[in-house]
Design a protein around this motif. Structure first.
Motif, PDB file in Angstrom:
ATOM      1  N   UNK A 131     -11.010   5.843 -31.966  1.00 33.78           N
ATOM      2  CA  UNK A 131     -10.474   7.144 -32.384  1.00 33.78           C
ATOM      3  C   UNK A 131      -9.999   7.891 -31.145  1.00 33.78           C
ATOM      4  N   UNK A 132      -8.713   8.200 -31.107  1.00 37.23           N
ATOM      5  CA  UNK A 132      -8.114   8.851 -29.942  1.00 37.23           C
ATOM      6  C   UNK A 132      -7.743  10.286 -30.307  1.00 37.23           C
ATOM      7  N   UNK A 133      -8.453  11.299 -29.784  1.00 40.15           N
ATOM      8  CA  UNK A 133      -8.117  12.697 -30.091  1.00 40.15           C
ATOM      9  C   UNK A 133      -6.731  13.067 -29.546  1.00 40.15           C
ATOM     10  N   UNK A 134      -6.037  13.894 -30.300  1.00 42.85           N
ATOM     11  CA  UNK A 134      -4.738  14.424 -29.883  1.00 42.85           C
ATOM     12  C   UNK A 134      -4.916  15.920 -29.627  1.00 42.85           C
ATOM     13  N   UNK A 135      -4.653  16.355 -28.403  1.00 36.83           N
ATOM     14  CA  UNK A 135      -4.931  17.743 -28.019  1.00 36.83           C
ATOM     15  C   UNK A 135      -4.030  18.734 -28.748  1.00 36.83           C
ATOM     16  N   UNK A 136      -2.745  18.392 -28.878  1.00 40.54           N
ATOM     17  CA  UNK A 136      -1.806  19.279 -29.572  1.00 40.54           C
ATOM     18  C   UNK A 136      -0.505  18.516 -29.802  1.00 40.54           C
ATOM     19  N   UNK A 137       0.397  19.136 -30.526  1.00 43.52           N
ATOM     20  CA  UNK A 137       1.678  18.511 -30.862  1.00 43.52           C
ATOM     21  C   UNK A 137       2.794  19.373 -30.276  1.00 43.52           C
ATOM     22  N   UNK A 138       3.206  19.082 -29.044  1.00 43.19           N
ATOM     23  CA  UNK A 138       4.142  19.961 -28.338  1.00 43.19           C
ATOM     24  C   UNK A 138       5.584  19.896 -28.824  1.00 43.19           C
ATOM     25  N   UNK A 139       5.928  18.855 -29.579  1.00 44.85           N
ATOM     26  CA  UNK A 139       7.321  18.705 -30.028  1.00 44.85           C
ATOM     27  C   UNK A 139       7.381  17.696 -31.170  1.00 44.85           C
ATOM     28  N   UNK A 140       8.504  17.735 -31.857  1.00 38.84           N
ATOM     29  CA  UNK A 140       8.758  16.746 -32.899  1.00 38.84           C
ATOM     30  C   UNK A 140       9.471  15.544 -32.279  1.00 38.84           C
ATOM     31  N   UNK A 141       9.366  14.427 -32.964  1.00 37.67           N
ATOM     32  CA  UNK A 141      10.050  13.235 -32.471  1.00 37.67           C
ATOM     33  C   UNK A 141       9.141  12.017 -32.462  1.00 37.67           C
ATOM     34  N   UNK A 142       9.509  11.044 -31.637  1.00 35.40           N
ATOM     35  CA  UNK A 142       8.827   9.755 -31.607  1.00 35.40           C
ATOM     36  C   UNK A 142       7.657   9.773 -30.629  1.00 35.40           C
ATOM     37  N   UNK A 143       6.454   9.529 -31.136  1.00 39.28           N
ATOM     38  CA  UNK A 143       5.250   9.457 -30.317  1.00 39.28           C
ATOM     39  C   UNK A 143       4.838   7.984 -30.140  1.00 39.28           C
ATOM     40  N   UNK A 154       4.232   3.068 -32.601  1.00 42.01           N
ATOM     41  CA  UNK A 154       5.016   4.301 -32.578  1.00 42.01           C
ATOM     42  C   UNK A 154       5.085   4.913 -33.973  1.00 42.01           C
ATOM     43  N   UNK A 155       5.173   6.214 -33.996  1.00 41.77           N
ATOM     44  CA  UNK A 155       5.357   6.938 -35.247  1.00 41.77           C
ATOM     45  C   UNK A 155       6.140   8.210 -34.943  1.00 41.77           C
ATOM     46  N   UNK A 156       6.738   8.765 -35.968  1.00 44.31           N
ATOM     47  CA  UNK A 156       7.543   9.977 -35.814  1.00 44.31           C
ATOM     48  C   UNK A 156       6.753  11.186 -36.303  1.00 44.31           C
ATOM     49  N   UNK A 157       6.743  12.233 -35.492  1.00 46.25           N
ATOM     50  CA  UNK A 157       6.077  13.479 -35.892  1.00 46.25           C
ATOM     51  C   UNK A 157       7.136  14.489 -36.303  1.00 46.25           C
ATOM     52  N   UNK A 158       7.016  15.006 -37.536  1.00 42.18           N
ATOM     53  CA  UNK A 158       7.991  15.971 -38.046  1.00 42.18           C
ATOM     54  C   UNK A 158       7.338  17.289 -38.445  1.00 42.18           C
ATOM     55  N   UNK A 159       6.058  17.458 -38.080  1.00 40.47           N
ATOM     56  CA  UNK A 159       5.337  18.658 -38.477  1.00 40.47           C
ATOM     57  C   UNK A 159       5.550  19.828 -37.532  1.00 40.47           C
ATOM     58  N   UNK A 160       4.724  20.841 -37.704  1.00 41.16           N
ATOM     59  CA  UNK A 160       4.831  22.064 -36.894  1.00 41.16           C
ATOM     60  C   UNK A 160       4.401  21.801 -35.455  1.00 41.16           C
ATOM     61  N   UNK A 161       5.070  22.465 -34.534  1.00 41.12           N
ATOM     62  CA  UNK A 161       4.700  22.383 -33.118  1.00 41.12           C
ATOM     63  C   UNK A 161       3.460  23.249 -32.896  1.00 41.12           C
ATOM     64  N   UNK A 162       2.501  22.716 -32.152  1.00 42.67           N
ATOM     65  CA  UNK A 162       1.258  23.451 -31.894  1.00 42.67           C
ATOM     66  C   UNK A 162       1.057  23.627 -30.396  1.00 42.67           C
ATOM     67  N   UNK A 163       0.416  24.713 -29.975  1.00 39.14           N
ATOM     68  CA  UNK A 163       0.222  24.965 -28.535  1.00 39.14           C
ATOM     69  C   UNK A 163      -0.943  24.163 -27.975  1.00 39.14           C
ATOM     70  N   UNK A 164      -0.935  24.012 -26.664  1.00 32.51           N
ATOM     71  CA  UNK A 164      -2.033  23.324 -25.987  1.00 32.51           C
ATOM     72  C   UNK A 164      -3.280  24.201 -25.987  1.00 32.51           C
ATOM     73  N   UNK A 165      -4.468  23.632 -26.050  1.00 33.43           N
ATOM     74  CA  UNK A 165      -5.697  24.425 -25.992  1.00 33.43           C
ATOM     75  C   UNK A 165      -5.799  25.175 -24.665  1.00 33.43           C
ATOM     76  N   UNK A 166      -6.537  26.247 -24.657  1.00 34.64           N
ATOM     77  CA  UNK A 166      -6.709  27.030 -23.433  1.00 34.64           C
ATOM     78  C   UNK A 166      -7.365  26.182 -22.346  1.00 34.64           C
ATOM     79  N   UNK A 167      -6.766  26.231 -21.171  1.00 36.76           N
ATOM     80  CA  UNK A 167      -7.309  25.499 -20.032  1.00 36.76           C
ATOM     81  C   UNK A 167      -7.039  24.010 -20.050  1.00 36.76           C
ATOM     82  N   UNK A 168      -6.235  23.559 -20.983  1.00 34.08           N
ATOM     83  CA  UNK A 168      -5.972  22.128 -21.090  1.00 34.08           C
ATOM     84  C   UNK A 168      -4.973  21.671 -20.036  1.00 34.08           C
ATOM     85  N   UNK A 169      -5.192  20.502 -19.476  1.00 36.45           N
ATOM     86  CA  UNK A 169      -4.231  19.872 -18.566  1.00 36.45           C
ATOM     87  C   UNK A 169      -3.979  18.456 -19.034  1.00 36.45           C
TER      88      UNK A 169
END
Length: 243
Positions: free
Chosen positions: A115-127, A146-161
């Protein structure tokens, strides 16, 4: 007539190709610990944010396995990985093992998750999800989906790098069975349906005799069809000469 001869040759040639397919077996896939299933699946579309992606393998990934999730712009959004509860595969997966000089299939019905956590979704397109591990026999296990993401863009968590670390050194030794670290296998024994079953398929004479007879018969048909002269035009010429 000539078209009859040509048709016979074509039919015989097609039958010969089919017969060869019976005699020549498909190349065995001997990759072990392979990716068997994923969520999301390859080339699918994800239409809303999700917390992670999950990959299922035919055996438990090595503890030092490496996974990444990369956005279309090249930004990594993965956050390590963890194991989970094994899950029955949608369909069994076969892997081939060399036993006494012969490849024998073993069927696996259970997938072991990473299981690989995804921190956020910064853009749509091919992941792209990439993975590297080592199978229990010391062979490298690596690939991408590969898969295509077409959902809402989400911000990075606070302090995330964004992560930048590459694969651990242990993966560089994958394939070198003498130096590759041992991979625990106790998880297999804990899940009965994951135990491999090795079907016994003893060799019998008909395994090669029947296809060989088919090929010989078709070859004779091709030879006779190629040598046969068109009879009907010759008869017409004789009738014309008698007149």
């Amino acid at each position: 007539m000539r078209w009859v001869r040509v048709s016979l040759i074509r039919i015989a040639a097609l039958t010969l190709v089919a017969a060869l397919g019976l005699v020549l077996p498909a190349s065995p896939a001997w990759a072990h610990g392979q990716l068997a299933m994923s969520d999301p699946v390859q080339d699918s579309t994800v239409d809303k944010p999700r917390a992670d992606v999950t990959l299922y393998f035919t055996e438990q990934p090595a503890s030092f396995a490496w996974f990444t999730v990369t956005a279309p712009s090249g930004l990594r959004v993965d956050g390590g990985w963890r194991g989970g509860e094994p899950k029955r595969l949608d369909k069994p997966v076969q892997e081939y093992f060399l036993v006494d000089g012969k490849f024998e299939p073993r069927s696996y019905n259970t997938g072991f998750p990473a299981i690989v956590p995804v921190s956020h979704w910064p853009e749509q397109g091919l992941y792209t999800v990439a993975y590297q591990s080592v199978a229990s026999d010391g062979e490298a296990v690596k690939g991408q989906l590969r898969f295509t993401y077409s959902g809402a863009v989400t911000p990075a968590p606070a302090g995330w790098t964004a992560p930048t670390a590459g694969p651990p050194e242990a993966l560089a030794r994958a394939g070198d069975k003498e130096s590759a670290p041992a991979v625990p296998q106790q998880t297999r024994a804990a899940v009965p349906e994951a135990q491999p079953t090795v079907p016994k398929t003893p060799f019998v004479l008909t395994d090669w005799l029947i296809p060989a007879l088919i090929i010989a018969g078709v070859g004779a048909m091709v030879w006779l069809a190629a040598r046969r002269a068109p009879v009907q035009p010759e008869k017409k010429r004789r009738k014309a000469a008698l007149r």
